[in-house]
Design a protein around this motif. Structure first.
Motif, mmCIF file in Angstrom:
data_model
loop_
_atom_site.group_PDB
_atom_site.id
_atom_site.type_symbol
_atom_site.label_atom_id
_atom_site.label_comp_id
_atom_site.label_asym_id
_atom_site.label_seq_id
_atom_site.Cartn_x
_atom_site.Cartn_y
_atom_site.Cartn_z
ATOM 1 N N VAL A 86 0.816 -1.217 0.000
ATOM 2 C CA VAL A 86 0.000 0.000 0.000
ATOM 3 C C VAL A 86 0.852 1.270 0.000
ATOM 4 C CG1 VAL A 86 -2.024 -1.088 1.055
ATOM 5 C CG2 VAL A 86 -0.324 0.035 2.515
ATOM 6 N N ASP A 87 2.141 1.103 -0.195
ATOM 7 C CA ASP A 87 3.043 2.262 -0.219
ATOM 8 C C ASP A 87 2.612 3.291 -1.267
ATOM 9 O OD1 ASP A 87 5.399 3.721 0.576
ATOM 10 O OD2 ASP A 87 6.301 3.068 -1.323
ATOM 11 N N ASP A 88 2.088 2.821 -2.395
ATOM 12 C CA ASP A 88 1.647 3.733 -3.432
ATOM 13 C C ASP A 88 0.122 3.879 -3.478
ATOM 14 O OD1 ASP A 88 1.218 1.141 -4.333
ATOM 15 O OD2 ASP A 88 1.826 1.549 -6.391
ATOM 16 N N ALA A 89 -0.543 3.455 -2.410
ATOM 17 C CA ALA A 89 -2.006 3.579 -2.361
ATOM 18 C C ALA A 89 -2.398 5.035 -2.157
ATOM 19 C CB ALA A 89 -2.579 2.725 -1.229
ATOM 20 N N ASP A 90 -3.560 5.374 -2.691
ATOM 21 C CA ASP A 90 -4.059 6.734 -2.543
ATOM 22 C C ASP A 90 -4.619 6.983 -1.152
ATOM 23 O OD1 ASP A 90 -3.780 7.791 -5.391
ATOM 24 O OD2 ASP A 90 -4.852 5.906 -5.692
#
Length: 127
Positions: A118-122
């Protein structure tokens, strides 16, 4: 928005219903959803009968069964959905991976893996 994370750490079926409502809404918008079940929330992925008595009035009023929503979420989600059973919680509680329902559990991983995914989750939501 292309990806969201959802953390389910509560055993109340109402929390699962809210998480699944958000998850289904994201899928309708073609958004990837990584749902991490940890601590008491991990019980939602376990095989066997579920106690719905805490939400009986809501079910009687027409709210869908949250476990049916979970089944549909995984079935409809294809590559856009991951339902992750927390291995740290499994180890801590001395539960076996075999106790998890394969039809709704897509992955086993710890918190570090979830955080990486989820590091690049919004957004990341918690229920």
């Amino acid at each position: 928005m292309d990806k969201i994370g959802i953390i389910v750490s509560n055993e109340n079926p109402k929390s699962l219903a809210m998480a699944m409502n958000l998850g289904h809404t994201a899928l309708a918008s073609n958004i990837e959803v990584i749902t991490y079940f940890t601590f008491d929330g991990l019980t939602h992925l376990m095989e066997g009968e579920k106690d719905l008595s805490a939400i009986e009035p809501l079910l009687d009023a027409g709210m869908p069964n949250p476990y049916d929503l979970l089944d549909q979420f995984v079935a409809d989600g294809s590559d856009l959905v991951s339902t992750v059973a927390c291995t740290t919680t499994l180890d801590m509680l001395e539960w076996e991976q075999e106790a998890m329902d394969d039809s709704v559990t897509t992955k086993f991983a710890g918190a570090a893996t979830f955080l990486n995914e989820v590091d690049d989750a919004d957004q990341v939501f918690t229920f």
